[in-house]
Design a protein around this motif. Structure first.
Motif, PDB file in Angstrom:
ATOM      1  N   HIS A  66      -4.928   2.669  -9.746  1.00 19.79           N
ATOM      2  CA  HIS A  66      -4.897   3.972 -10.402  1.00 19.79           C
ATOM      3  C   HIS A  66      -4.996   5.102  -9.381  1.00 19.79           C
ATOM      4  O   HIS A  66      -5.722   5.001  -8.402  1.00 19.79           O
ATOM      5  N   ASP A  67      -4.285   6.182  -9.665  1.00 19.53           N
ATOM      6  CA  ASP A  67      -4.424   7.399  -8.874  1.00 19.53           C
ATOM      7  C   ASP A  67      -5.515   8.255  -9.506  1.00 19.53           C
ATOM      8  O   ASP A  67      -5.510   8.474 -10.718  1.00 19.53           O
ATOM      9  N   ARG A  87       0.506  13.609   2.757  1.00 15.84           N
ATOM     10  CA  ARG A  87       0.598  12.482   1.816  1.00 15.84           C
ATOM     11  C   ARG A  87       1.354  11.350   2.473  1.00 15.84           C
ATOM     12  O   ARG A  87       2.100  11.559   3.422  1.00 15.84           O
ATOM     13  N   TRP A  97       4.926   8.756  -1.618  1.00 14.54           N
ATOM     14  CA  TRP A  97       3.939   8.829  -2.694  1.00 14.54           C
ATOM     15  C   TRP A  97       4.033  10.173  -3.388  1.00 14.54           C
ATOM     16  O   TRP A  97       4.120  11.221  -2.760  1.00 14.54           O
ATOM     17  N   ASP A  98       4.004  10.136  -4.713  1.00 16.38           N
ATOM     18  CA  ASP A  98       3.981  11.356  -5.507  1.00 16.38           C
ATOM     19  C   ASP A  98       3.437  10.999  -6.889  1.00 16.38           C
ATOM     20  O   ASP A  98       3.663   9.895  -7.376  1.00 16.38           O
ATOM     21  N   ASN A  99       2.712  11.917  -7.470  1.00 15.72           N
ATOM     22  CA  ASN A  99       2.224  11.735  -8.828  1.00 15.72           C
ATOM     23  C   ASN A  99       2.201  13.118  -9.482  1.00 15.72           C
ATOM     24  O   ASN A  99       1.164  13.771  -9.528  1.00 15.72           O
ATOM     25  N   HIS A 108       2.192  14.071 -12.495  1.00 19.26           N
ATOM     26  CA  HIS A 108       1.279  14.213 -13.634  1.00 19.26           C
ATOM     27  C   HIS A 108      -0.145  14.504 -13.159  1.00 19.26           C
ATOM     28  O   HIS A 108      -0.839  15.335 -13.737  1.00 19.26           O
ATOM     29  N   LEU A 109      -0.581  13.837 -12.101  1.00 13.87           N
ATOM     30  CA  LEU A 109      -1.909  14.109 -11.551  1.00 13.87           C
ATOM     31  C   LEU A 109      -1.964  15.521 -10.975  1.00 13.87           C
ATOM     32  O   LEU A 109      -2.910  16.265 -11.233  1.00 13.87           O
ATOM     33  N   ARG A 149      -3.700   8.340  -0.082  1.00 15.33           N
ATOM     34  CA  ARG A 149      -2.339   8.544  -0.583  1.00 15.33           C
ATOM     35  C   ARG A 149      -1.942  10.005  -0.434  1.00 15.33           C
ATOM     36  O   ARG A 149      -0.816  10.328  -0.115  1.00 15.33           O
ATOM     37  N   TRP A 150      -2.899  10.887  -0.705  1.00 18.21           N
ATOM     38  CA  TRP A 150      -2.696  12.334  -0.581  1.00 18.21           C
ATOM     39  C   TRP A 150      -4.023  12.935  -0.167  1.00 18.21           C
ATOM     40  O   TRP A 150      -5.083  12.468  -0.588  1.00 18.21           O
TER      41      TRP A 150
END
Length: 120
Positions: free
Chosen positions: A17-18, A104, A108-110, A112-113, A83-84
């Motif tokens: 999970h992020d 980062r 990697w990218d999210n 929504h977060l 990750r970031w």
């Protein structure tokens, strides 16, 4: 002992999970440092971060907020490999100043977060 050695880590309790971790400290009077990161395999221990902030040399702090932010970013990337990561250094005097640097892992990218993150 090099300052990086104070950055102790623990295993991420669930790397599937992020999630965002945010820590605050004052490496020198009048200088506020905020660390925000998304862990990968490891998390920083709060005691390790506190010891690390105490180990930041007067030279690193005196070099200016920009140099301090980049040095901390490099140290976190070497020891924690998040990750970031975002490092913010703020000073109120002689004039209000805020420096923000981020990095980062490639690919990697999210979004929504990031959309739910409050800006510091």
């Amino acid at each position: 002992m090099h300052r990086r050695e104070f950055l102790t880590t623990a295993a991420n309790p669930d790397a599937r999970h992020d999630y965002l971790v945010e820590l605050h400290g004052e490496p020198a009077p009048g200088t506020l440092l905020t660390l925000r990161y998304v862990p990968d395999r490891s998390i920083a221990t709060p005691d390790g971060v506190a010891a690390y902030l105490g180990a930041l040399s007067d030279t690193a702090v005196a070099a200016g907020p920009e140099a301090l932010a980049i040095a901390v970013l490099d140290d976190l990337n070497n020891e924690l490999i998040p990750r970031w990561v975002e490092v913010t250094v703020e000073r109120a005097r002689p004039v209000p100043l805020r420096v923000v640097v981020e990095d980062r892992q490639p690919g990697w990218d999210n979004p929504h977060l990031f959309s739910r993150m409050r800006r510091v």
